[in-house]
Structure formats: C-alpha cells, structure tokens
Design a protein around this motif. Structure first.
Motif, PDB file in Angstrom:
ATOM      1  N   MET A 108       0.842  -1.191   0.000  1.00  0.00           N
ATOM      2  CA  MET A 108       0.000   0.000   0.000  1.00  0.00           C
ATOM      3  C   MET A 108       0.877   1.241   0.000  1.00  0.00           C
ATOM      4  O   MET A 108       1.917   1.269   0.649  1.00  0.00           O
ATOM      5  N   VAL A 109       0.446   2.249  -0.745  1.00  0.00           N
ATOM      6  CA  VAL A 109       1.049   3.574  -0.654  1.00  0.00           C
ATOM      7  C   VAL A 109       0.013   4.508  -0.054  1.00  0.00           C
ATOM      8  O   VAL A 109      -1.190   4.324  -0.238  1.00  0.00           O
ATOM      9  N   VAL A 110       0.501   5.503   0.669  1.00  0.00           N
ATOM     10  CA  VAL A 110      -0.372   6.430   1.385  1.00  0.00           C
ATOM     11  C   VAL A 110      -0.004   7.856   1.021  1.00  0.00           C
ATOM     12  O   VAL A 110       1.183   8.208   0.984  1.00  0.00           O
ATOM     13  N   GLU A 111      -1.015   8.657   0.760  1.00  0.00           N
ATOM     14  CA  GLU A 111      -0.840  10.092   0.605  1.00  0.00           C
ATOM     15  C   GLU A 111      -1.837  10.781   1.529  1.00  0.00           C
ATOM     16  O   GLU A 111      -2.996  10.362   1.643  1.00  0.00           O
ATOM     17  N   VAL A 112      -1.369  11.826   2.198  1.00  0.00           N
ATOM     18  CA  VAL A 112      -2.205  12.698   3.009  1.00  0.00           C
ATOM     19  C   VAL A 112      -2.166  14.051   2.327  1.00  0.00           C
ATOM     20  O   VAL A 112      -1.078  14.583   2.081  1.00  0.00           O
ATOM     21  N   THR A 113      -3.321  14.597   1.995  1.00  0.00           N
ATOM     22  CA  THR A 113      -3.325  15.847   1.242  1.00  0.00           C
ATOM     23  C   THR A 113      -2.699  16.972   2.050  1.00  0.00           C
ATOM     24  O   THR A 113      -2.791  17.026   3.272  1.00  0.00           O
ATOM     25  N   SER A 114      -2.063  17.866   1.315  1.00  0.00           N
ATOM     26  CA  SER A 114      -1.514  19.093   1.878  1.00  0.00           C
ATOM     27  C   SER A 114      -2.397  20.233   1.417  1.00  0.00           C
ATOM     28  O   SER A 114      -3.138  20.110   0.448  1.00  0.00           O
ATOM     29  N   TYR A 115      -2.314  21.335   2.100  1.00  0.00           N
ATOM     30  CA  TYR A 115      -3.126  22.489   1.722  1.00  0.00           C
ATOM     31  C   TYR A 115      -2.360  23.323   0.705  1.00  0.00           C
ATOM     32  O   TYR A 115      -1.825  24.378   1.006  1.00  0.00           O
ATOM     33  N   ASP A 116      -2.284  22.820  -0.523  1.00  0.00           N
ATOM     34  CA  ASP A 116      -1.610  23.559  -1.582  1.00  0.00           C
ATOM     35  C   ASP A 116      -2.394  23.411  -2.878  1.00  0.00           C
ATOM     36  O   ASP A 116      -3.252  22.540  -3.006  1.00  0.00           O
ATOM     37  N   SER A 117      -2.075  24.235  -3.839  1.00  0.00           N
ATOM     38  CA  SER A 117      -2.845  24.276  -5.086  1.00  0.00           C
ATOM     39  C   SER A 117      -2.632  23.055  -5.967  1.00  0.00           C
ATOM     40  O   SER A 117      -3.422  22.811  -6.872  1.00  0.00           O
ATOM     41  N   ASP A 118      -1.608  22.268  -5.725  1.00  0.00           N
ATOM     42  CA  ASP A 118      -1.284  21.132  -6.583  1.00  0.00           C
ATOM     43  C   ASP A 118      -1.859  19.807  -6.081  1.00  0.00           C
ATOM     44  O   ASP A 118      -1.729  18.787  -6.737  1.00  0.00           O
ATOM     45  N   THR A 119      -2.508  19.816  -4.917  1.00  0.00           N
ATOM     46  CA  THR A 119      -3.013  18.575  -4.329  1.00  0.00           C
ATOM     47  C   THR A 119      -3.953  17.830  -5.255  1.00  0.00           C
ATOM     48  O   THR A 119      -3.850  16.622  -5.404  1.00  0.00           O
ATOM     49  N   ASP A 120      -4.894  18.532  -5.887  1.00  0.00           N
ATOM     50  CA  ASP A 120      -5.877  17.855  -6.719  1.00  0.00           C
ATOM     51  C   ASP A 120      -5.198  17.081  -7.840  1.00  0.00           C
ATOM     52  O   ASP A 120      -5.417  15.876  -8.003  1.00  0.00           O
ATOM     53  N   ARG A 121      -4.353  17.740  -8.594  1.00  0.00           N
ATOM     54  CA  ARG A 121      -3.685  17.098  -9.725  1.00  0.00           C
ATOM     55  C   ARG A 121      -2.763  15.970  -9.250  1.00  0.00           C
ATOM     56  O   ARG A 121      -2.798  14.859  -9.773  1.00  0.00           O
ATOM     57  N   ARG A 122      -1.978  16.249  -8.231  1.00  0.00           N
ATOM     58  CA  ARG A 122      -0.953  15.308  -7.777  1.00  0.00           C
ATOM     59  C   ARG A 122      -1.557  14.094  -7.069  1.00  0.00           C
ATOM     60  O   ARG A 122      -1.324  12.952  -7.463  1.00  0.00           O
ATOM     61  N   ASP A 123      -2.313  14.317  -5.986  1.00  0.00           N
ATOM     62  CA  ASP A 123      -2.754  13.217  -5.130  1.00  0.00           C
ATOM     63  C   ASP A 123      -4.016  12.516  -5.611  1.00  0.00           C
ATOM     64  O   ASP A 123      -4.220  11.337  -5.336  1.00  0.00           O
ATOM     65  N   ARG A 124      -4.895  13.238  -6.317  1.00  0.00           N
ATOM     66  CA  ARG A 124      -6.175  12.651  -6.717  1.00  0.00           C
ATOM     67  C   ARG A 124      -6.169  12.110  -8.148  1.00  0.00           C
ATOM     68  O   ARG A 124      -7.055  11.340  -8.510  1.00  0.00           O
ATOM     69  N   HIS A 125      -5.190  12.523  -8.959  1.00  0.00           N
ATOM     70  CA  HIS A 125      -5.184  12.088 -10.360  1.00  0.00           C
ATOM     71  C   HIS A 125      -3.877  11.408 -10.769  1.00  0.00           C
ATOM     72  O   HIS A 125      -3.883  10.240 -11.158  1.00  0.00           O
ATOM     73  N   GLU A 126      -2.760  12.130 -10.702  1.00  0.00           N
ATOM     74  CA  GLU A 126      -1.497  11.576 -11.195  1.00  0.00           C
ATOM     75  C   GLU A 126      -1.014  10.381 -10.381  1.00  0.00           C
ATOM     76  O   GLU A 126      -0.589   9.372 -10.952  1.00  0.00           O
ATOM     77  N   LYS A 127      -1.040  10.493  -9.069  1.00  0.00           N
ATOM     78  CA  LYS A 127      -0.489   9.409  -8.257  1.00  0.00           C
ATOM     79  C   LYS A 127      -1.322   8.135  -8.322  1.00  0.00           C
ATOM     80  O   LYS A 127      -0.753   7.048  -8.456  1.00  0.00           O
ATOM     81  N   PRO A 128      -2.671   8.195  -8.261  1.00  0.00           N
ATOM     82  CA  PRO A 128      -3.385   6.923  -8.406  1.00  0.00           C
ATOM     83  C   PRO A 128      -3.114   6.252  -9.750  1.00  0.00           C
ATOM     84  O   PRO A 128      -3.005   5.026  -9.824  1.00  0.00           O
ATOM     85  N   ALA A 129      -2.987   7.046 -10.802  1.00  0.00           N
ATOM     86  CA  ALA A 129      -2.689   6.472 -12.119  1.00  0.00           C
ATOM     87  C   ALA A 129      -1.317   5.793 -12.104  1.00  0.00           C
ATOM     88  O   ALA A 129      -1.163   4.660 -12.565  1.00  0.00           O
ATOM     89  N   ALA A 130      -0.317   6.485 -11.549  1.00  0.00           N
ATOM     90  CA  ALA A 130       1.044   5.938 -11.518  1.00  0.00           C
ATOM     91  C   ALA A 130       1.148   4.731 -10.600  1.00  0.00           C
ATOM     92  O   ALA A 130       1.761   3.711 -10.950  1.00  0.00           O
ATOM     93  N   TYR A 131       0.554   4.802  -9.411  1.00  0.00           N
ATOM     94  CA  TYR A 131       0.632   3.682  -8.472  1.00  0.00           C
ATOM     95  C   TYR A 131      -0.109   2.457  -9.001  1.00  0.00           C
ATOM     96  O   TYR A 131       0.334   1.323  -8.830  1.00  0.00           O
TER      97      TYR A 131
END
Length: 194
Positions: A108-131
């Motif tokens: 399992m990989v884990v991400e906890v969102t940060s309060y920054d403008s890139d969270t949506d693209r990075r944690d919700r889209h790019e990383k699930p695709a890559a993982y």
C-alpha cells in the motif's frame, strides 16, 4: 515551479536526481510522468495522521512496516520517481534498496493531502494512475480537504489507476482490502483538519 515543470518535461532521471539533491528543505521534489512536481514540507497535523496510521498498521499487522518518505520508481518505462507519504510493506523489505526502490513488494502507498494548489492534480489524479500502473495493490488517500478517506484497490497495470475506489467520510470505518487486511476507525482524523 510551473515554468520549471514545463521546461524540464523531457529531462532524464539523472538530471532530476541532481536537481532534487540540491532542493531546499522546504519542498520535496518528485519526478512523475517525465515532469518535476513539488510538495511542501508537511505540517504537524499531516505528520500526526501518518503516525496514527503507523500505529494502527503495526497493532494489526506486526509483520509489516510503514515506511515514511521511501522513494519509489513508480514506472520503470518512463523512469519516474515518486515519494509517497508512507509505504506499507513486509518488515525490512526496503533494507538495502537506497533512496529509490522498485515498488514490487509494496502492499500500500499512502498520501495525506496538503493544503496547496497542486493537491488535486498530484494526489487525486497523477499518483493513483502511476501507483496503479506500477501494480501497487492499495492506494490510500487521506483527504483533509474533503474529510474523506479514499481506498483504491485492484490496480490496472495496463492503463493505470485502480478498478475499485471506495470513499469513506472521516468518522466512519475504512476497510483496507487484502493484501493489507486492516480496518481503520477514522474518527480521530476529524482532529487534523483546518
């Protein structure tokens, strides 16, 4: 950082690692899909969530370790590099692997969102695709913006992403399916949001 990401879209892994080694301590650099991405340094609530998760995992599955900041080569074809907030794997699995390990063996990989403008693209889209493309069985996203826990499972190595996605509100029980096999009472996560 957008200008840098556009400018470096075709850089090599060696070039990325040279840049990453000189990055200031206030950011973490990642190389996903041929682009440099940044994430800010974590805050106390973020760290408390990862610590809470580590305790739950160790209590339920003492045969596993939750590694923080272990870099993964998430896509050997594109020579990508990602640094999840945590990686769950068998005890001592990453011993001797260095900064960037192959994702084989990661449960399992884990991400906890940060309060920054890139969270949506990075944690919700790019990383699930890559993982998912890397074949990591479970991707756990603890989303402080939406007060939800999203459990991605059944990775699709062919197209990336995951076939099963289960959303749980903070305060409910989130089920991490096999090979993880852990249930999480997420009530405490309400304490770690703004």
């Amino acid at each position: 950082m957008t200008v840098m990401a556009e400018h470096t879209s075709h850089m090599s892994v060696d070039e990325f690692e040279t840049i990453a080694s000189a990055a200031p301590e206030t950011v973490t650099l990642e190389f996903i899909d041929g682009r440099i991405g940044t994430k800010p340094v974590t805050d106390g609530d973020h760290n408390s969530i990862v610590s809470w998760l580590a305790k739950r995992c160790m209590q339920t599955r003492p045969d596993l370790d939750l590694y923080q900041t272990q870099g993964l080569r998430v896509d050997a074809y594109r020579q990508s590099r990602a640094r999840p907030d945590a990686v769950l794997a068998p005890e001592a699995h990453f011993a001797g692997h260095g900064e960037w390990a192959d994702p084989d063996g990661a449960l399992m990989v884990v991400e906890v969102t940060s309060y920054d403008s890139d969270t949506d693209r990075r944690d919700r889209h790019e990383k699930p695709a890559a993982y998912g493309q890397a074949g990591i069985p479970v991707y756990l996203l603890i989303d402080r913006d939406t007060c939800t826990v999203t459990v991605h499972s059944r990775p699709d190595r062919r197209v990336g992403g995951y076939r099963d996605i289960r959303l749980t509100d903070f305060g409910e029980t989130a089920v991490l399916p096999d090979p993880v096999g852990i249930e999480l009472d997420t009530e405490i996560l309400k304490n770690y949001v703004r």
